[in-house]
Design an enzyme around this catalytic site. Structure first.
Site, PDB file in Angstrom:
ATOM      1  N   CYS A 176       0.854  -1.194   0.000  1.00 18.66           N
ATOM      2  CA  CYS A 176       0.000   0.000   0.000  1.00 18.66           C
ATOM      3  C   CYS A 176       0.887   1.240   0.000  1.00 18.66           C
ATOM      4  CB  CYS A 176      -0.895   0.044   1.239  1.00 18.66           C
ATOM      5  SG  CYS A 176      -2.398  -0.910   1.098  1.00 18.66           S
ATOM      6  N   HIS A 177       0.454   2.252  -0.727  1.00 22.96           N
ATOM      7  CA  HIS A 177       1.177   3.513  -0.764  1.00 22.96           C
ATOM      8  C   HIS A 177       0.849   4.343   0.476  1.00 22.96           C
ATOM      9  CE1 HIS A 177       1.109   2.368  -5.015  1.00 22.96           C
ATOM     10  NE2 HIS A 177       2.197   3.095  -5.140  1.00 22.96           N
TER      11      HIS A 177
ATOM     12  N   ASP B 187     -12.078  -5.442  22.010  1.00 19.31           N
ATOM     13  CA  ASP B 187     -11.071  -5.417  23.069  1.00 19.31           C
ATOM     14  C   ASP B 187     -11.586  -4.749  24.331  1.00 19.31           C
ATOM     15  OD1 ASP B 187      -8.384  -5.722  24.192  1.00 19.31           O
ATOM     16  OD2 ASP B 187      -8.309  -3.531  24.018  1.00 19.31           O
TER      17      ASP B 187
END
Length: 163
Positions: free
Chosen positions: A79-80, A131
């Site tokens: 990914c860029h 979480d």
């Protein structure tokens, strides 16, 4: 094989590479992704009342999603890195699930899309909800992570459910 059917991150010999987007035009690009966290009704009520032992579940999930979008290039190979102009994470209760619906939007003016940033934001927001509430409900289910829509770029617009 047609050009549009080729994987852009895999070379002829099967080697992975980052796509060169240097010649692409800069356009405004927006992507919206969603996910859900299904939980017991009592868990949802605890979160909405602000009574979770770890604190503000919704606030923490929003911040986690935004932070995750900004770090997508560090998490997803090839990914860029993008100069995001906006990331928004909205979380709404849905008692019919029961649970929470997460919607993430990412925006950039650039040479490559922001679908992965929106998907990462939605995913990490859902993980953060899990979480923070797992002490009261380990049976929560994260589901439905998907791209809802994207605009901009050479490939055009996309809306889930439309062709």
């Amino acid at each position: 094989m047609a050009e549009a059917d080729r994987l852009t991150h895999i070379g002829a010999a099967g080697e992975a590479h980052m796509v060169d987007v240097g010649a692409k035009a800069e356009t405004e690009r927006v992507a919206i992704a969603e996910g859900t966290v299904i939980m017991l009704p009592a868990t949802l009520e605890t979160i909405l009342a602000g009574d979770a032992k770890k604190g503000d579940v919704l606030g923490a999930a929003r911040i986690a999603g935004i932070m995750a979008a900004k770090r997508t290039h560090e998490l997803i190979p090839l990914c860029h890195p993008l100069l995001l102009t906006k990331v928004a994470v909205d979380i709404e209760p849905d008692r019919s699930l029961p649970g929470l619906r997460v919607r993430a939007q990412a925006r950039v003016t650039g040479k490559t899309g922001v679908e992965m940033e929106a998907l990462t934001a939605a995913s990490v927001a859902c993980l953060t909800i899990y979480d923070m509430a797992k002490a009261i409900d380990r049976g929560m289910v994260i589901s439905g992570i998907r791209l809802l829509e994207k605009t901009g770029g050479k490939s055009g617009d996309f809306r889930a459910g439309e062709g």
